[in-house]
Scaffold this motif. Structure first.
Motif, PDB file in Angstrom:
ATOM      1  N   ALA A   1       0.831  -1.194   0.000  1.00  0.00           N
ATOM      2  CA  ALA A   1       0.000   0.000   0.000  1.00  0.00           C
ATOM      3  C   ALA A   1       0.869   1.248   0.000  1.00  0.00           C
ATOM      4  CB  ALA A   1      -0.909   0.007   1.226  1.00  0.00           C
ATOM      5  N   ARG A   2       2.051   1.135   0.627  1.00  0.00           N
ATOM      6  CA  ARG A   2       2.945   2.300   0.708  1.00  0.00           C
ATOM      7  C   ARG A   2       4.394   1.830   0.700  1.00  0.00           C
ATOM      8  NH1 ARG A   2       1.597   5.491   5.722  1.00  0.00           N
ATOM      9  NH2 ARG A   2      -0.371   5.748   4.585  1.00  0.00           N
ATOM     10  N   SER A   3       5.240   2.593   0.044  1.00  0.00           N
ATOM     11  CA  SER A   3       6.678   2.286  -0.004  1.00  0.00           C
ATOM     12  C   SER A   3       7.475   3.400   0.651  1.00  0.00           C
ATOM     13  CB  SER A   3       7.146   2.123  -1.455  1.00  0.00           C
ATOM     14  OG  SER A   3       6.619   0.952  -2.021  1.00  0.00           O
ATOM     15  N   TYR A   4       8.520   2.987   1.373  1.00  0.00           N
ATOM     16  CA  TYR A   4       9.437   3.916   2.035  1.00  0.00           C
ATOM     17  C   TYR A   4      10.836   3.613   1.492  1.00  0.00           C
ATOM     18  CZ  TYR A   4       5.541   3.848   5.421  1.00  0.00           C
ATOM     19  OH  TYR A   4       4.309   3.892   6.022  1.00  0.00           O
ATOM     20  N   VAL A   5      11.363   4.500   0.691  1.00  0.00           N
ATOM     21  CA  VAL A   5      12.686   4.295   0.092  1.00  0.00           C
ATOM     22  C   VAL A   5      13.674   5.242   0.780  1.00  0.00           C
ATOM     23  CG1 VAL A   5      14.057   4.323  -2.018  1.00  0.00           C
ATOM     24  CG2 VAL A   5      11.636   3.693  -2.118  1.00  0.00           C
ATOM     25  N   LEU A   6      14.688   4.668   1.426  1.00  0.00           N
ATOM     26  CA  LEU A   6      15.701   5.469   2.122  1.00  0.00           C
ATOM     27  C   LEU A   6      17.012   5.527   1.353  1.00  0.00           C
ATOM     28  CD1 LEU A   6      15.097   4.305   5.814  1.00  0.00           C
ATOM     29  CD2 LEU A   6      13.881   6.025   4.466  1.00  0.00           C
ATOM     30  N   GLN A   7      17.290   4.566   0.495  1.00  0.00           N
ATOM     31  CA  GLN A   7      18.437   4.542  -0.394  1.00  0.00           C
ATOM     32  C   GLN A   7      18.014   3.875  -1.705  1.00  0.00           C
ATOM     33  OE1 GLN A   7      19.313   3.323   2.901  1.00  0.00           O
ATOM     34  NE2 GLN A   7      20.464   5.128   3.543  1.00  0.00           N
ATOM     35  N   PRO A   8      18.500   4.361  -2.836  1.00  0.00           N
ATOM     36  CA  PRO A   8      19.547   5.381  -3.068  1.00  0.00           C
ATOM     37  C   PRO A   8      19.023   6.812  -3.039  1.00  0.00           C
ATOM     38  CG  PRO A   8      18.835   4.449  -5.147  1.00  0.00           C
ATOM     39  CD  PRO A   8      18.103   3.707  -4.081  1.00  0.00           C
ATOM     40  N   TYR A   9      17.712   6.980  -2.920  1.00  0.00           N
ATOM     41  CA  TYR A   9      17.103   8.301  -2.795  1.00  0.00           C
ATOM     42  C   TYR A   9      16.064   8.209  -1.685  1.00  0.00           C
ATOM     43  CZ  TYR A   9      13.641   5.845  -5.625  1.00  0.00           C
ATOM     44  OH  TYR A   9      12.762   4.908  -6.089  1.00  0.00           O
ATOM     45  N   LYS A  10      15.461   9.333  -1.316  1.00  0.00           N
ATOM     46  CA  LYS A  10      14.479   9.349  -0.228  1.00  0.00           C
ATOM     47  C   LYS A  10      13.090   9.627  -0.798  1.00  0.00           C
ATOM     48  CE  LYS A  10      17.571  10.770   3.554  1.00  0.00           C
ATOM     49  NZ  LYS A  10      17.290   9.651   4.451  1.00  0.00           N
ATOM     50  N   LEU A  11      12.167   8.735  -0.500  1.00  0.00           N
ATOM     51  CA  LEU A  11      10.804   8.903  -0.995  1.00  0.00           C
ATOM     52  C   LEU A  11       9.851   7.991  -0.220  1.00  0.00           C
ATOM     53  CD1 LEU A  11       8.955  10.168  -3.252  1.00  0.00           C
ATOM     54  CD2 LEU A  11       9.290   8.004  -4.480  1.00  0.00           C
ATOM     55  N   VAL A  12       8.711   8.560   0.191  1.00  0.00           N
ATOM     56  CA  VAL A  12       7.608   7.767   0.732  1.00  0.00           C
ATOM     57  C   VAL A  12       6.437   7.988  -0.206  1.00  0.00           C
ATOM     58  CG1 VAL A  12       6.076   7.314   2.677  1.00  0.00           C
ATOM     59  CG2 VAL A  12       8.411   8.110   3.099  1.00  0.00           C
TER      60      VAL A  12
END
Length: 338
Positions: free
Chosen positions: A283-294
């Motif tokens: 339902a939701r993604s949290y990307v901390l590397q290689p960039y930052k995005l929720v």
């Protein structure tokens, strides 16, 4: 609340008292906002009529502050679900991946606890199973506060994390999953009051035990609950009145069991179809590397401020979800009319 026996059930009275206090605060906020809007209108007329530009800065500042207060209060109008005003039960289950996934589950727990704290809600852990190395395998928390379920129902689903693992000596990027389940706090099932108008009571000759009189009088009783169709018969007691009382007790128990089943069905409906915590269901993604995005994959709302989100600032995602749900309902309603 003015009744003499109001505090006889202390837990129920406490909740009613807290809700009344919340409603008073909410009403006071709307009244205060109305007064501020009136004041701004008067100030605007003064600026326009006098041409005094020195008041423009004060007017713009007041307008911005009032707009923010309005948006905060408008949020409440998005809560249109049957249980949105209730407290919530939230469960987090780590997906496959061992320690990495269990650590992600503990990060989500912290995020929701911080969110509850920011709203001055009470939260407590009901059940917890910790991981062998770090994190948690699963945890269930109760979050008590007005609108808690309305806010948190947007969190239902699989949450995906992409980061460089702190548990990997080679510092490789890992993807972890956790399933979040959210349910409203439902009231205990109480005994249903049986309306005599909802009953059809028949009498007939008994053929059971109880002596000769049992078989020669209309002592047997059949009770039909018309709204549900539940039928209870009793003929083993010595008198019609005793059979009737026994039948009504059995009917009361059956109605109670029916209410329990209905509540379980409602819980299953609110929980929705089971989703495994894995790729493709997120339902939701949290990307901390290689960039930052929720990013929320349902509403497409996203932000690059991952730290703020993981610290419990979830309102923008919740607002976008509530607006998205209302839009889906409007589309479905429009389609059904065609």
């Amino acid at each position: 609340m003015s009744r003499a026996d109001f505090w006889s059930e202390q837990e129920s009275a406490r909740k009613r008292s807290e809700r009344a206090s919340d409603l008073r605060k909410e009403l006071q906020s709307w009244n205060s906002l109305t007064e501020e809007v009136g004041h701004l209108r008067e100030l605007t007329e003064v600026v326009l009529n006098s041409g005094d530009t020195s008041l423009e800065q004060s007017l713009c500042q007041g307008l911005e502050e009032t707009r923010k207060k309005f948006y905060d209060l408008e949020f409440i109008t998005l809560f249109q679900g049957r249980y949105d005003e209730r407290s919530a039960i939230l469960a987090i289950h780590a997906g496959a991946g061992g320690t990495e996934a269990q650590d992600w589950a503990s990060m989500l727990l912290r995020m929701y606890m911080r969110f509850a704290e920011a709203h001055n809600w009470k939260s407590r852990i009901i059940d917890e199973h910790r991981g062998e190395v770090a994190g948690i395998k699963s945890v269930t928390i109760a979050i008590e506060g007005r609108w808690a379920y309305g806010y948190l129902r947007s969190e239902q689903g699989v949450h995906r994390l992409v980061r460089i693992s702190p548990f990997d000596a080679e510092k490789m990027r890992h993807t972890s999953f956790a399933l979040v389940e959210v349910l409203p706090e439902l009231d205990p099932v109480e005994e249903r009051q049986i309306d005599p108008k909802d009953l059809r009571i028949d009498t007939y000759l008994s053929s059971g035990h109880g002596g000769q009189s049992v078989q020669t009088t209309y002592s047997a009783v059949r009770v039909v609950h018309l709204p549900t169709g539940i039928t209870v018969s009793c003929q083993n007691e010595r008198s019609q009145q005793q059979n009737k009382e026994t039948a009504l007790k059995i009917l009361q128990s059956k109605l109670h069991q029916l209410a329990l089943r209905e509540q379980q069905d409602e819980k299953h409906k609110l929980r929705g179809a089971y989703q495994s915590a894995e790729w493709g269901n997120q339902a939701r993604s949290y990307v901390l590397q290689p960039y930052k995005l929720v990013k929320d994959h349902r509403t497409k709302f996203e932000t690059s401020d991952t730290d703020v989100v993981l610290d419990g600032k979830l309102e923008p995602f919740m607002e976008s979800y509530l607006r998205w749900i209302l839009e889906q309902e409007r589309k479905a309603e429009t389609t059904s009319r065609i």
